[in-house]
Design an enzyme around this catalytic site. Sequence first.
Site, PDB file in Angstrom:
ATOM      1  N   TYR A 143      41.709  33.262  33.115  1.00 41.00           N
ATOM      2  CA  TYR A 143      42.791  33.892  33.890  1.00 41.00           C
ATOM      3  C   TYR A 143      42.792  33.283  35.285  1.00 41.00           C
ATOM      4  O   TYR A 143      41.747  33.164  35.920  1.00 41.00           O
ATOM      5  CB  TYR A 143      42.588  35.405  33.972  1.00 41.00           C
ATOM      6  CG  TYR A 143      43.661  36.105  34.791  1.00 41.00           C
ATOM      7  CD1 TYR A 143      44.965  36.229  34.295  1.00 41.00           C
ATOM      8  CD2 TYR A 143      43.380  36.623  36.060  1.00 41.00           C
ATOM      9  CE1 TYR A 143      45.949  36.864  35.045  1.00 41.00           C
ATOM     10  CE2 TYR A 143      44.364  37.268  36.810  1.00 41.00           C
ATOM     11  CZ  TYR A 143      45.647  37.382  36.296  1.00 41.00           C
ATOM     12  OH  TYR A 143      46.631  38.004  37.042  1.00 41.00           O
ATOM     13  N   ASP A 235      38.518  26.968  39.547  1.00 41.02           N
ATOM     14  CA  ASP A 235      39.088  28.208  40.061  1.00 41.02           C
ATOM     15  C   ASP A 235      37.923  29.140  40.406  1.00 41.02           C
ATOM     16  O   ASP A 235      37.348  29.799  39.542  1.00 41.02           O
ATOM     17  CB  ASP A 235      40.009  28.849  39.021  1.00 41.02           C
ATOM     18  CG  ASP A 235      40.622  30.149  39.535  1.00 41.02           C
ATOM     19  OD1 ASP A 235      40.297  30.556  40.665  1.00 41.02           O
ATOM     20  OD2 ASP A 235      41.426  30.754  38.797  1.00 41.02           O
ATOM     21  N   LYS A 263      39.598  36.718  46.718  1.00 41.68           N
ATOM     22  CA  LYS A 263      38.639  37.829  46.619  1.00 41.68           C
ATOM     23  C   LYS A 263      37.650  37.899  47.807  1.00 41.68           C
ATOM     24  O   LYS A 263      38.026  38.402  48.851  1.00 41.68           O
ATOM     25  CB  LYS A 263      37.951  37.817  45.254  1.00 41.68           C
ATOM     26  CG  LYS A 263      39.007  38.003  44.139  1.00 41.68           C
ATOM     27  CD  LYS A 263      38.493  38.330  42.768  1.00 41.68           C
ATOM     28  CE  LYS A 263      39.659  38.722  41.868  1.00 41.68           C
ATOM     29  NZ  LYS A 263      39.870  37.897  40.709  1.00 41.68           N
TER      30      LYS A 263
HETATM   31  C1  LIG Z   1      41.403  37.401  40.397  1.00 39.14           C
HETATM   32  C2  LIG Z   1      41.557  36.005  39.969  1.00 39.14           C
HETATM   33  C3  LIG Z   1      42.716  35.273  40.246  1.00 39.14           C
HETATM   34  C4  LIG Z   1      43.949  35.913  40.833  1.00 39.14           C
HETATM   35  O1  LIG Z   1      43.753  36.381  42.120  1.00 39.14           O
HETATM   36  P1  LIG Z   1      44.784  37.481  42.686  1.00 39.14           P
HETATM   37  O2  LIG Z   1      44.333  37.671  44.104  1.00 39.14           O
HETATM   38  O3  LIG Z   1      44.603  38.686  41.822  1.00 39.14           O
HETATM   39  O4  LIG Z   1      46.145  36.907  42.603  1.00 39.14           O
HETATM   40  C5  LIG Z   1      42.747  33.932  39.931  1.00 39.14           C
HETATM   41  N1  LIG Z   1      41.697  33.336  39.354  1.00 39.14           N
HETATM   42  C6  LIG Z   1      40.562  34.004  39.061  1.00 39.14           C
HETATM   43  C7  LIG Z   1      39.416  33.262  38.437  1.00 39.14           C
HETATM   44  C8  LIG Z   1      40.455  35.361  39.344  1.00 39.14           C
HETATM   45  O5  LIG Z   1      39.351  36.009  38.997  1.00 39.14           O
END
Ligand SMILES: *Cc1c(COP(=O)(O)O)cnc(C)c1O
Length: 429
Positions: A143, A235, A263
């Site tokens: 994701y 990511d 985050k």
């Molecule tokens: C949470 C997350 C996202 C998305 O971040 P948002 O701030 O919710 O848009 C993208 N990549 C990873 C790996 C994530 O855990």
Amino acid sequence: MGKNSESLFQRAQEVIPGGVNSPVRAFRGVGGTPPFIDMALGSRVFDADNLQYIDCVGSWGPMILGHCHRYVVEAVKKAATRGFSFGAPTAAEIEIAEMIVQAVPSMEMVRLVNSGTEATMSALRLARAATGRNTIMKFDGGYHGHVDSLLVKAGSGGATFNLPDSAGVPKEVTALTLSVPYNDLKAVREAMTDDVAAIIVEPVAGNMGCIPPQPGFLQGLREICDEKGSLLILDEVMTGFRVAYGGAQALYDIKPDITTLGKIIGGGMPIGAYGASRKLMELVSPLGPMYQAGTLSGNPLAVASGRATLSVLRNSSIYDDLEERTSEFEEGVRKAAEKHGVPITFNRVGSMWTLFFTEGPVTDFESANQSNREKFARFFHLMLSEGVYLPPSQLEAAFFSAAHAKKDILQLIERADRVLKKVAWEYST
Ligand SMILES: *Cc1c(COP(=O)(O)O)cnc(C)c1O
């Protein structure tokens, strides 16, 4: 659930889809009513009925220092008195950019955005701008936010609701996305084409539950990208400053072309970032032809919260403490599960973990989906009634923070032991 949460949930559903502003929060993965959170402090969250929980969600990752860390609160308060947003450059943005660049050497320059989704969306654009290619490769159950082209066999909420491909995304868009099983280099090699601009990967998967990369997997991706002239995007929205101060790339010694963050770098405020070598980042507007912008990007309050969080992390032994406490928890839970005869797989990297209700091993989306979700839901609700707030889905990672003291861990083990005993008994009759 308490009376107040029940009535808030009813009211919320009238005006907000599902009563929530992000799908998994609605508890559809486990059933029931979510507690509405009123406040949080340290390792605890308190709901609208003043019930207290040990928080193992941590806002889905950002709250690595625990809630309301004094230093972070002070920094935000101070920033708030100086203006909320200017749409103009500030000194604090340079400072957080310098901290990020120092922590993550593969990022020579960094651009701040407002969410992880924005970061990955921009990273794809950068990879395409740099290579002149169009195709993106991702992994099943990975994701990367709700970017159109990445909502293909996606993890997190989509996986939880068995709808890994979103409606409303044109086939023409997803035709440019390849998705292959995680930890499977053979599948990557077979699917690879000369049009792949980038492979985007969670270096520790966290959105199909926690799944560590198998030895050699990330190095293999690096080699394949080099052979094919594709870029490697790590990511690290979840893993950045979580599994190590320098992220998973420091932990596994792997150098990506582009990194995305989010985050933790906002300490609970909305933020994201993407960065790469100077050469790649010079393609970004206003230096280069790749356009990307944001009214609130580099927001002073988010930057203040993020800077304070990173500076506490930098000057501490938090990662060692987190490793010690989380491994103690892992051991306690494993023993309890074994004692009560509940087959589980406990996956963990540092303070990021998932208890899967399957014999395992869990190494990819398919094996994660072997988990008994009904059993998980039962475990989840029994833990909730014991005052433990877990991610309300089998396919999400849980987190501990620096505020989770030894006594919290002991309480968690004791409660998990009681709950696993009950689950074992219920499923044996
Ligand atoms: C949470 C997350 C996202 C998305 O971040 P948002 O701030 O919710 O848009 C993208 N990549 C990873 C790996 C994530 O855990």
